[in-house]
Design an enzyme around this catalytic site. Structure first.
Site, PDB file in Angstrom:
ATOM      1  N   GLU A 135     -14.489   3.348  12.808  1.00 15.96           N
ATOM      2  CA  GLU A 135     -15.851   3.846  12.926  1.00 15.96           C
ATOM      3  C   GLU A 135     -16.060   4.959  11.905  1.00 15.96           C
ATOM      4  O   GLU A 135     -15.089   5.439  11.291  1.00 15.96           O
ATOM      5  CB  GLU A 135     -16.100   4.379  14.341  1.00 15.96           C
ATOM      6  CG  GLU A 135     -15.995   3.314  15.417  1.00 15.96           C
ATOM      7  CD  GLU A 135     -16.255   3.837  16.814  1.00 15.96           C
ATOM      8  OE1 GLU A 135     -16.162   3.029  17.755  1.00 15.96           O
ATOM      9  OE2 GLU A 135     -16.550   5.048  16.964  1.00 15.96           O
ATOM     10  N   PRO A 136     -17.305   5.415  11.702  1.00 17.54           N
ATOM     11  CA  PRO A 136     -17.531   6.495  10.734  1.00 17.54           C
ATOM     12  C   PRO A 136     -16.687   7.733  10.996  1.00 17.54           C
ATOM     13  O   PRO A 136     -16.265   8.420  10.065  1.00 17.54           O
ATOM     14  CB  PRO A 136     -19.022   6.787  10.883  1.00 17.54           C
ATOM     15  CG  PRO A 136     -19.616   5.502  11.333  1.00 17.54           C
ATOM     16  CD  PRO A 136     -18.574   4.883  12.221  1.00 17.54           C
ATOM     17  N   TRP A 164     -15.950  -0.533   7.806  1.00 14.90           N
ATOM     18  CA  TRP A 164     -14.845  -1.222   7.141  1.00 14.90           C
ATOM     19  C   TRP A 164     -14.528  -2.567   7.789  1.00 14.90           C
ATOM     20  O   TRP A 164     -13.369  -2.928   8.001  1.00 14.90           O
ATOM     21  CB  TRP A 164     -13.586  -0.347   7.112  1.00 14.90           C
ATOM     22  CG  TRP A 164     -13.820   1.000   6.521  1.00 14.90           C
ATOM     23  CD1 TRP A 164     -13.872   2.203   7.170  1.00 14.90           C
ATOM     24  CD2 TRP A 164     -14.077   1.294   5.140  1.00 14.90           C
ATOM     25  NE1 TRP A 164     -14.145   3.213   6.293  1.00 14.90           N
ATOM     26  CE2 TRP A 164     -14.261   2.687   5.032  1.00 14.90           C
ATOM     27  CE3 TRP A 164     -14.157   0.511   3.979  1.00 14.90           C
ATOM     28  CZ2 TRP A 164     -14.532   3.317   3.816  1.00 14.90           C
ATOM     29  CZ3 TRP A 164     -14.437   1.143   2.770  1.00 14.90           C
ATOM     30  CH2 TRP A 164     -14.615   2.518   2.701  1.00 14.90           C
ATOM     31  N   ARG A 260       0.295  -5.640   9.411  1.00 15.27           N
ATOM     32  CA  ARG A 260       1.140  -4.834   8.533  1.00 15.27           C
ATOM     33  C   ARG A 260       2.100  -5.699   7.738  1.00 15.27           C
ATOM     34  O   ARG A 260       2.402  -5.396   6.578  1.00 15.27           O
ATOM     35  CB  ARG A 260       1.877  -3.770   9.355  1.00 15.27           C
ATOM     36  CG  ARG A 260       0.934  -2.648   9.751  1.00 15.27           C
ATOM     37  CD  ARG A 260       1.503  -1.646  10.702  1.00 15.27           C
ATOM     38  NE  ARG A 260       0.490  -0.619  10.964  1.00 15.27           N
ATOM     39  CZ  ARG A 260       0.508   0.219  11.982  1.00 15.27           C
ATOM     40  NH1 ARG A 260       1.496   0.158  12.870  1.00 15.27           N
ATOM     41  NH2 ARG A 260      -0.440   1.121  12.132  1.00 15.27           N
ATOM     42  N   ARG A 285       3.950  -8.286 -27.512  1.00 12.41           N
ATOM     43  CA  ARG A 285       3.367  -7.139 -28.223  1.00 12.41           C
ATOM     44  C   ARG A 285       4.432  -6.488 -29.099  1.00 12.41           C
ATOM     45  O   ARG A 285       5.523  -6.159 -28.622  1.00 12.41           O
ATOM     46  CB  ARG A 285       2.830  -6.119 -27.212  1.00 12.41           C
ATOM     47  CG  ARG A 285       2.294  -4.840 -27.845  1.00 12.41           C
ATOM     48  CD  ARG A 285       0.983  -5.075 -28.572  1.00 12.41           C
ATOM     49  NE  ARG A 285       0.395  -3.812 -29.009  1.00 12.41           N
ATOM     50  CZ  ARG A 285      -0.771  -3.715 -29.632  1.00 12.41           C
ATOM     51  NH1 ARG A 285      -1.481  -4.812 -29.899  1.00 12.41           N
ATOM     52  NH2 ARG A 285      -1.237  -2.539 -29.996  1.00 12.41           N
ATOM     53  N   ILE A 354       2.466  -0.089 -19.871  1.00 12.89           N
ATOM     54  CA  ILE A 354       3.097  -1.000 -20.825  1.00 12.89           C
ATOM     55  C   ILE A 354       2.050  -1.697 -21.689  1.00 12.89           C
ATOM     56  O   ILE A 354       2.281  -1.960 -22.871  1.00 12.89           O
ATOM     57  CB  ILE A 354       3.979  -2.012 -20.067  1.00 12.89           C
ATOM     58  CG1 ILE A 354       5.225  -1.296 -19.511  1.00 12.89           C
ATOM     59  CG2 ILE A 354       4.375  -3.195 -20.943  1.00 12.89           C
ATOM     60  CD1 ILE A 354       6.090  -2.137 -18.606  1.00 12.89           C
ATOM     61  N   GLU A 380      -4.697  -0.965   7.378  1.00 13.08           N
ATOM     62  CA  GLU A 380      -3.734  -1.208   8.461  1.00 13.08           C
ATOM     63  C   GLU A 380      -2.845   0.004   8.723  1.00 13.08           C
ATOM     64  O   GLU A 380      -1.686  -0.119   9.098  1.00 13.08           O
ATOM     65  CB  GLU A 380      -2.860  -2.442   8.168  1.00 13.08           C
ATOM     66  CG  GLU A 380      -3.604  -3.656   7.672  1.00 13.08           C
ATOM     67  CD  GLU A 380      -4.516  -4.260   8.726  1.00 13.08           C
ATOM     68  OE1 GLU A 380      -4.715  -3.641   9.791  1.00 13.08           O
ATOM     69  OE2 GLU A 380      -5.036  -5.352   8.500  1.00 13.08           O
TER      70      GLU A 380
END
Length: 398
Positions: A135-136, A164, A260, A285, A354, A380
């Protein structure tokens, strides 16, 4: 060494069947998801065709029992499936996860009528589910939620705001946590899980999808705020029947063990994608007359990445195997989720480094991994909450 690896054996699903499922999914990810995900993700567009193909694979029924039309995959196979999806695009795993947490609650704690009513449709994906706890003003402190469900005869009247909510707009059933106040005629009170039926869309009865939450990552699927204003739910939609009043939070936390493991597997998948991108780029590269992979600084960084990735995968599979064995897995799942999510964040940043300047460009996928990874540190249960769960388990009196 094959860093991508395999499960090394699973408990409930035969190894050859498990491998076939994962191999088929891996080819689909390489052929369909990897080429098509970046454009959808940058546009924040829902992957309708990919979701339909996931339905065809049966992924919405991945952990639903065969008796109700699901695949009934063991946890190890499920973790491998989520890993592959996340390697291609982590948001796809999110579409499945919220749905299957809802299904897990119904399968494990629901009445026979509730299982028969919802699980067959959920197994096909035609009925989409979502899980609504936050909740908020209530996130990590789940016990502080304010959404209320007050009995009125044979119904409960629900009022409150939820945040959410993944799949909230497309869902046809919501596993909603709300507080039943003291004085309920049942004699029970407390946080309770309701199976709220709704019509997919922004409005259904007293439910309104009040806004879509814009996010830096985890894009392409809806994460929404949902408002409940005098929304009526039949009393028979209390998860588990009358005995379910006051048991919602305990049951939700039990179901989140699956979540989870899911998030840990997502972390492994994103970390794998970041590692693969870093290795491929380092080999092609050139700098100072040779591929940058030939420079010790880059080679050592790749060695560190591979080691952390391998450890994250082993921890995730260990938690999944323990779940398959029927063990309590709050400690193992908490450790796996903590380590794998942090590893995904570290490796995504390493991959950007990288890539140099190209890593900061949307022309390369590593910037997406970098934006997606923080969600797994938060979702979670934050890393701090995982440390709390782990330390409590380790320091508990015998």
């Amino acid at each position: 060494m094959d860093i991508q690896g395999d499960a090394g054996g699973s408990s409930a699903t035969a190894d050859d069947v498990s491998d076939e499922i994962v191999d088929t999914l891996r080819r689909w990810v390489d052929e369909v998801v990897v080429p098509g995900s970046s454009a959808l993700e940058l546009a924040d567009e829902y992957p309708t065709e990919m979701a339909e193909q996931m339905e065809d694979f049966g992924l919405f029924g991945a952990t639903i029992p065969e008796s109700h039309g699901g695949l009934d995959l063991d946890h190890v196979t499920y973790a491998r499936v989520i890993e592959e999806l996340s390697r291609g695009w982590m948001s796809l795993a999110g579409i499945v996860n919220s749905h299957l947490i809802c299904a897990k609650l119904i399968s494990r704690f629901g009445t026979d009528e509730q299982r028969d009513r919802s699980l067959p449709g959920m197994a096909t994906g035609k009925l989409r589910g979502c899980f609504s706890l936050s909740e908020p003003d209530s996130g990590s402190d789940a016990g502080a939620l304010r959404c209320r469900a007050v009995r009125d005869g044979d119904e409960f009247v629900i009022n409150g705001t939820k945040m959410w909510v993944t799949n909230g707009e497309r869902a046809g059933i919501v596993a909603l946590l709300a507080r039943v106040p003291e004085g309920d005629p049942s004699g029970n009170s407390g946080i309770t899980c309701f199976l709220v039926d709704k019509t997919p869309g922004k409005h259904s009865g007293g439910i309104t999808v009040s806004r879509k939450i814009d996010k830096i990552g985890y894009r392409g699927l809806e994460t929404v705020e949902m408002a409940y204003v005098d929304h009526r739910v039949p009393a028979n939609r209390v998860l588990g029947g009358p005995d379910g009043i006051g048991n919602g939070l305990r049951w939700a936390l039990a179901a989140l063990e699956l979540g989870r493991i899911n998030v840990a597997a997502r972390g492994v998948g994103v970390a794998q994608a970041a590692y693969d991108a870093a290795v491929a780029y380092a080999k092609q590269r050139e700098a100072f007359g040779k591929p940058i992979a030939k420079h010790q600084a880059i080679a050592f960084k790749i060695a560190e990445m591979a080691t952390k990735l391998h450890a994250a995968r082993l921890m995730t599979y260990d938690a999944a195997r323990r779940a398959d064995a029927g063990e309590r897995v709050d400690l193992a799942a908490g450790m796996a989720k903590l380590f794998a999510s942090e590893t995904a964040a570290e490796l995504s940043l390493d991959a950007m480094r990288i890539h140099g300047g190209n890593g900061f460009s949307t022309e390369y996928p590593v910037e997406r991994y970098y934006r997606d990874a923080p969600l797994m540190i938060i979702g979670e249960g934050t890393s701090e909450i995982q440390k709390l769960v782990i330390s409590r388990a380790l320091l508990a009196d015998d």
